[in-house]
Design a protein around this motif. Structure first.
Motif, PDB file in Angstrom:
ATOM      1  N   ALA A  20       4.980   8.326  18.242  1.00 49.38           N
ATOM      2  CA  ALA A  20       3.746   7.802  18.188  1.00 49.38           C
ATOM      3  C   ALA A  20       2.961   7.825  17.020  1.00 49.38           C
ATOM      4  O   ALA A  20       2.926   9.134  16.475  1.00 49.38           O
ATOM      5  CB  ALA A  20       2.883   7.912  19.554  1.00 49.38           C
ATOM      6  N   CYS A  21       2.354   6.811  16.227  1.00 50.62           N
ATOM      7  CA  CYS A  21       1.883   7.052  14.956  1.00 50.62           C
ATOM      8  C   CYS A  21       0.684   5.856  14.999  1.00 50.62           C
ATOM      9  O   CYS A  21       1.011   4.836  15.311  1.00 50.62           O
ATOM     10  CB  CYS A  21       2.472   6.871  13.792  1.00 50.62           C
ATOM     11  N   HIS A  22      -0.655   6.340  15.063  1.00 49.24           N
ATOM     12  CA  HIS A  22      -1.514   5.282  15.028  1.00 49.24           C
ATOM     13  C   HIS A  22      -2.938   5.742  14.343  1.00 49.24           C
ATOM     14  O   HIS A  22      -3.163   6.633  14.188  1.00 49.24           O
ATOM     15  CB  HIS A  22      -2.041   5.476  16.566  1.00 49.24           C
ATOM     16  N   TRP A  23      -3.694   4.898  13.674  1.00 49.96           N
ATOM     17  CA  TRP A  23      -4.671   4.695  12.782  1.00 49.96           C
ATOM     18  C   TRP A  23      -6.002   5.400  13.720  1.00 49.96           C
ATOM     19  O   TRP A  23      -5.924   5.138  14.968  1.00 49.96           O
ATOM     20  CB  TRP A  23      -5.193   3.201  12.723  1.00 49.96           C
ATOM     21  N   LEU A  24      -6.668   5.996  13.245  1.00 52.67           N
ATOM     22  CA  LEU A  24      -7.519   6.855  13.915  1.00 52.67           C
ATOM     23  C   LEU A  24      -9.258   6.231  13.808  1.00 52.67           C
ATOM     24  O   LEU A  24      -9.920   6.356  14.576  1.00 52.67           O
ATOM     25  CB  LEU A  24      -7.860   8.092  13.225  1.00 52.67           C
ATOM     26  N   ARG A  25      -9.263   5.307  12.787  1.00 52.53           N
ATOM     27  CA  ARG A  25     -10.580   4.739  12.602  1.00 52.53           C
ATOM     28  C   ARG A  25     -10.935   3.633  13.520  1.00 52.53           C
ATOM     29  O   ARG A  25      -9.791   2.974  13.901  1.00 52.53           O
ATOM     30  CB  ARG A  25     -10.708   4.517  10.893  1.00 52.53           C
ATOM     31  N   PRO A  26     -12.280   3.126  13.681  1.00 53.35           N
ATOM     32  CA  PRO A  26     -12.586   2.097  14.515  1.00 53.35           C
ATOM     33  C   PRO A  26     -12.242   0.654  13.885  1.00 53.35           C
ATOM     34  O   PRO A  26     -12.221   0.713  12.550  1.00 53.35           O
ATOM     35  CB  PRO A  26     -14.144   2.206  14.683  1.00 53.35           C
ATOM     36  N   PHE A  27     -12.078  -0.459  14.796  1.00 52.86           N
ATOM     37  CA  PHE A  27     -11.856  -1.518  14.016  1.00 52.86           C
ATOM     38  C   PHE A  27     -12.254  -2.480  15.495  1.00 52.86           C
ATOM     39  O   PHE A  27     -12.076  -2.192  16.758  1.00 52.86           O
ATOM     40  CB  PHE A  27     -10.567  -1.981  13.577  1.00 52.86           C
ATOM     41  N   ALA A  28     -12.579  -3.640  15.158  1.00 56.01           N
ATOM     42  CA  ALA A  28     -13.024  -4.621  16.036  1.00 56.01           C
ATOM     43  C   ALA A  28     -12.231  -4.811  17.271  1.00 56.01           C
ATOM     44  O   ALA A  28     -12.664  -5.003  18.338  1.00 56.01           O
ATOM     45  CB  ALA A  28     -13.512  -5.861  15.532  1.00 56.01           C
ATOM     46  N   LEU A  88       0.842  -1.262  -0.024  1.00 58.65           N
ATOM     47  CA  LEU A  88      -0.016  -0.108   0.044  1.00 58.65           C
ATOM     48  C   LEU A  88       0.794   1.346  -0.032  1.00 58.65           C
ATOM     49  O   LEU A  88       1.774   1.388   0.723  1.00 58.65           O
ATOM     50  CB  LEU A  88      -0.869   0.152   1.280  1.00 58.65           C
ATOM     51  N   TRP A  89       0.586   2.191  -0.866  1.00 56.46           N
ATOM     52  CA  TRP A  89       1.207   3.397  -0.657  1.00 56.46           C
ATOM     53  C   TRP A  89       0.954   4.340   0.579  1.00 56.46           C
ATOM     54  O   TRP A  89       1.858   4.747   0.928  1.00 56.46           O
ATOM     55  CB  TRP A  89       0.660   4.308  -2.289  1.00 56.46           C
ATOM     56  N   TYR A  90      -0.194   4.096   0.739  1.00 58.71           N
ATOM     57  CA  TYR A  90      -0.538   4.583   2.307  1.00 58.71           C
ATOM     58  C   TYR A  90       0.387   4.182   3.273  1.00 58.71           C
ATOM     59  O   TYR A  90       1.004   5.192   3.996  1.00 58.71           O
ATOM     60  CB  TYR A  90      -1.977   4.114   2.827  1.00 58.71           C
ATOM     61  N   GLU A  91       0.824   2.930   3.494  1.00 64.44           N
ATOM     62  CA  GLU A  91       1.899   2.430   4.486  1.00 64.44           C
ATOM     63  C   GLU A  91       3.380   3.084   4.010  1.00 64.44           C
ATOM     64  O   GLU A  91       3.962   3.391   4.966  1.00 64.44           O
ATOM     65  CB  GLU A  91       2.026   1.161   4.553  1.00 64.44           C
ATOM     66  N   ALA A  92       3.689   3.154   2.978  1.00 63.42           N
ATOM     67  CA  ALA A  92       4.831   3.716   2.419  1.00 63.42           C
ATOM     68  C   ALA A  92       4.987   5.115   2.733  1.00 63.42           C
ATOM     69  O   ALA A  92       6.207   5.573   3.228  1.00 63.42           O
ATOM     70  CB  ALA A  92       5.105   3.382   0.953  1.00 63.42           C
ATOM     71  N   ARG A  93       3.962   5.820   2.415  1.00 68.51           N
ATOM     72  CA  ARG A  93       3.868   7.335   2.396  1.00 68.51           C
ATOM     73  C   ARG A  93       4.006   7.486   4.195  1.00 68.51           C
ATOM     74  O   ARG A  93       4.802   8.489   4.839  1.00 68.51           O
ATOM     75  CB  ARG A  93       2.794   7.994   1.942  1.00 68.51           C
ATOM     76  N   LYS A  94       3.338   6.758   5.034  1.00 71.77           N
ATOM     77  CA  LYS A  94       3.437   6.958   6.318  1.00 71.77           C
ATOM     78  C   LYS A  94       4.630   6.758   6.763  1.00 71.77           C
ATOM     79  O   LYS A  94       5.088   7.375   7.795  1.00 71.77           O
ATOM     80  CB  LYS A  94       2.319   6.109   6.875  1.00 71.77           C
ATOM     81  N   ARG A  95       5.361   5.942   6.453  1.00 65.71           N
ATOM     82  CA  ARG A  95       6.607   5.501   6.900  1.00 65.71           C
ATOM     83  C   ARG A  95       7.640   6.698   6.508  1.00 65.71           C
ATOM     84  O   ARG A  95       8.416   7.176   7.364  1.00 65.71           O
ATOM     85  CB  ARG A  95       7.307   4.339   6.204  1.00 65.71           C
ATOM     86  N   ASP A  96       7.276   7.382   5.216  1.00 58.83           N
ATOM     87  CA  ASP A  96       8.394   8.381   4.986  1.00 58.83           C
ATOM     88  C   ASP A  96       7.914   9.485   5.714  1.00 58.83           C
ATOM     89  O   ASP A  96       9.149  10.496   6.081  1.00 58.83           O
ATOM     90  CB  ASP A  96       7.708   8.763   3.431  1.00 58.83           C
ATOM     91  N   LEU A  97       6.724   9.951   6.189  1.00 57.67           N
ATOM     92  CA  LEU A  97       6.188  10.874   7.013  1.00 57.67           C
ATOM     93  C   LEU A  97       7.087  10.888   8.440  1.00 57.67           C
ATOM     94  O   LEU A  97       7.530  11.725   9.232  1.00 57.67           O
ATOM     95  CB  LEU A  97       5.024  11.332   7.136  1.00 57.67           C
ATOM     96  N   LEU A  98       6.842   9.439   8.930  1.00 50.93           N
ATOM     97  CA  LEU A  98       7.605   9.253  10.385  1.00 50.93           C
ATOM     98  C   LEU A  98       8.763   9.472  10.416  1.00 50.93           C
ATOM     99  O   LEU A  98       9.482  10.145  11.248  1.00 50.93           O
ATOM    100  CB  LEU A  98       7.214   7.691  10.813  1.00 50.93           C
ATOM    101  N   MET A  99       9.573   9.086   9.328  1.00 52.40           N
ATOM    102  CA  MET A  99      11.156   9.091   9.389  1.00 52.40           C
ATOM    103  C   MET A  99      11.528  10.609   9.053  1.00 52.40           C
ATOM    104  O   MET A  99      12.383  11.140   9.870  1.00 52.40           O
ATOM    105  CB  MET A  99      11.779   8.433   8.116  1.00 52.40           C
ATOM    106  N   ALA A 100      10.521  11.237   8.498  1.00 61.23           N
ATOM    107  CA  ALA A 100      10.841  12.795   8.153  1.00 61.23           C
ATOM    108  C   ALA A 100      10.615  13.591   9.355  1.00 61.23           C
ATOM    109  O   ALA A 100      11.221  14.584   9.663  1.00 61.23           O
ATOM    110  CB  ALA A 100      10.173  13.203   7.128  1.00 61.23           C
ATOM    111  N   ALA A 101       9.737  13.005  10.323  1.00 63.22           N
ATOM    112  CA  ALA A 101       9.413  13.923  11.563  1.00 63.22           C
ATOM    113  C   ALA A 101      10.420  13.616  12.673  1.00 63.22           C
ATOM    114  O   ALA A 101      10.428  14.469  13.548  1.00 63.22           O
ATOM    115  CB  ALA A 101       7.896  13.377  12.032  1.00 63.22           C
TER     116      ALA A 101
END
Length: 203
Positions: free
Chosen positions: A146-154, A28-41
Motif C-alpha cells: 500500500a502506498c498513499h499520499w499523506l497531505r490533505p486534499f479536497a 514528475l520525478w516524484y512519481e517516477a521515484r515513488k514507483r522505483d521505491l514501491l518496486m524495490a520494496a
C-alpha cells in the motif's frame, strides 16, 4: 480509483483521465521515484498472479508486468483502463477490467495485491470491506503493498494512517516494510513471517 459510494464518481475520474498527464504520473520525478521505491520494496523477485487496484494510466502496471506471470489491473474509470491497456499492449499476460470496489472484487487468489493511491476515495466502511477482500484473496505466502499520499486534499475521505491501519489489522499479515516520507507512506505486508534474507538462506 474509487468506490461506488464515494463522492468522487466514475464519471469524475473518466474526465480526469482525459487529461494528458493526470497527477503528473509521466512527468514528475516524484512519481517516477515513488514507483522505483514501491518496486524495490516487493520482497519476491516474481509473482505468479497479481492484482493492481486503481491502475490509472498504467505507469505502475507496466513495471509490475515485468515481475508477474499474470496481472489483473482494475480501475473504476473506463478511460483509465483503456489508457493502461494501450500502455501495456506488448504484455499479453496483463488483463484490464473496469470494476468498483468493494462490490466487484475479482474472484480467485493473488500472490501480490497492490493498493496504491486509492484508499482516500473510499468511505471508511467501503475501505474496510475492500481490505477484508484483499486479505481473504491473498495467497498463503502472498504480499500486500500500500502506498498513499499523506497531505490533505479536497476529495480525501480517510487519513492515510487509517487507510494503512485497516490493512495492518487483518489477521495473519506481517509487516516487512514501512517507508515514511513527508509526502507519502509506503508499507508492505506478507503472509510469510520470515525476513527475505532468512527465506533465501533456507532455500
Amino acid at each position: 480509483m474509487t468506490s461506488a459510494t464515494s463522492p468522487t464518481s466514475a464519471q469524475d475520474f473518466d474526465a480526469i483521465f482525459e487529461q494528458d498527464d493526470p497527477w503528473g504520473f509521466e512527468t514528475l520525478w516524484y512519481e517516477a521515484r515513488k514507483r522505483d521505491l514501491l518496486m524495490a520494496a516487493l520482497p519476491e523477485a516474481r509473482y505468479a498472479r497479481a492484482l493492481e487496484a486503481g491502475c490509472a494510466t498504467g505507469m505502475l502496471t507496466e513495471r509490475l508486468a515485468c515481475r508477474c506471470d499474470a496481472l489483473l489491473a482494475i480501475d473504476v474509470a473506463a478511460r483509465a483502463v483503456e489508457r493502461m491497456l494501450a500502455r501495456v499492449a506488448g504484455h499479453a499476460h496483463v488483463e484490464g477490467r473496469v470494476a468498483r470496489l468493494p462490490q466487484e472484487w475479482p474472484a480467485g487468489s493473488f500472490d501480490l495485491i497492490v493498493l496504491s493511491e486509492l484508499g482516500y476515495f473510499f468511505t471508511p466502511d467501503d475501505w474496510i470491506a475492500t481490505v477484508k477482500h484483499a486479505a481473504s484473496a491473498l495467497a498463503p505466502a502472498g504480499t500486500i503493498v500500500a502506498c498513499h499520499w499523506l497531505r490533505p486534499f479536497a476529495e480525501r475521505q480517510m487519513a492515510t494512517r487509517h487507510i494503512h491501519a485497516a490493512i495492518a489489522r487483518q489477521p495473519g499479515l506481517y509487516r516487512h516494510v514501512r517507508h515514511l516520507e513527508p509526502d507519502f507512506l509506503l508499507e508492505v505486508w506478507s503472509r510469510n513471517a520470515q525476513p527475505l534474507r532468512m527465506r533465501e538462506a533456507l532455500q
